[in-house]
Design a protein around this motif. Structure first.
Motif, short mmCIF file in Angstrom:
data_model
loop_
_atom_site.label_atom_id
_atom_site.label_comp_id
_atom_site.label_asym_id
_atom_site.label_seq_id
_atom_site.Cartn_x
_atom_site.Cartn_y
_atom_site.Cartn_z
N SER A 228 0.84 -1.19 0.00
CA SER A 228 0.00 0.00 0.00
C SER A 228 0.88 1.24 0.00
CB SER A 228 -0.92 -0.01 1.22
OG SER A 228 -1.90 0.98 1.10
N THR A 229 0.24 2.38 0.09
CA THR A 229 0.94 3.66 0.07
C THR A 229 1.01 4.23 1.47
OG1 THR A 229 0.16 4.07 -2.17
CG2 THR A 229 0.95 5.97 -0.93
N HIS B 277 4.68 3.98 -2.35
CA HIS B 277 4.20 2.60 -2.25
C HIS B 277 5.27 1.71 -1.62
CE1 HIS B 277 3.03 -1.46 -3.48
NE2 HIS B 277 1.80 -0.98 -3.35
#
Length: 84
Positions: A51-52, A57
Motif C-alpha cells: 500500500s501507500t 508505495h
C-alpha cells in the motif's frame, strides 16, 4: 501471554506511524526479542503492506514495539514502524 498495556505515548505513536494494535501484539507474541536501552525489550515483526504510506508505495511494513516486561503485565513504551 501476560496482559498488554499501551502507554499513551505508544498509542499516539501507533497512530502517527501507521501501526495497528494487532500488529504490535503479534510482534510481542511471536517475534524474537532484543535488548533495548534502560533494560527494555525490542520486538520486530514484518508484515505484508502493499500500500501507500506518505505518498510512496511499499510492499512491507516492520512494526517494532519497545516493551517493559513487568511481573503482572507487559507495558508497550513506544512503537516504531519501518516501511520497505
Amino acid at each position: 501471554m501476560k496482559p498488554v498495556r499501551f502507554t499513551r505515548h505508544a498509542q499516539e505513536q501507533c497512530m502517527e506511524r501507521g501501526a495497528e494494535t494487532s500488529e504490535v501484539l503479534a510482534a510481542i507474541e511471536h517475534s524474537a526479542r532484543e535488548p533495548a536501552k534502560h533494560g527494555r525489550i525490542l520486538c520486530r515483526a514484518n508484515f505484508p503492506f502493499n500500500s501507500t504510506w506518505q505518498g510512496k508505495h511499499y510492499r512491507n511494513k516492520q512494526v517494532a514495539p519497545v516493551i517493559a516486561e513487568e511481573s503482572e503485565e507487559i507495558v508497550v513504551i513506544t512503537v516504531y514502524t519501518f516501511y520497505f
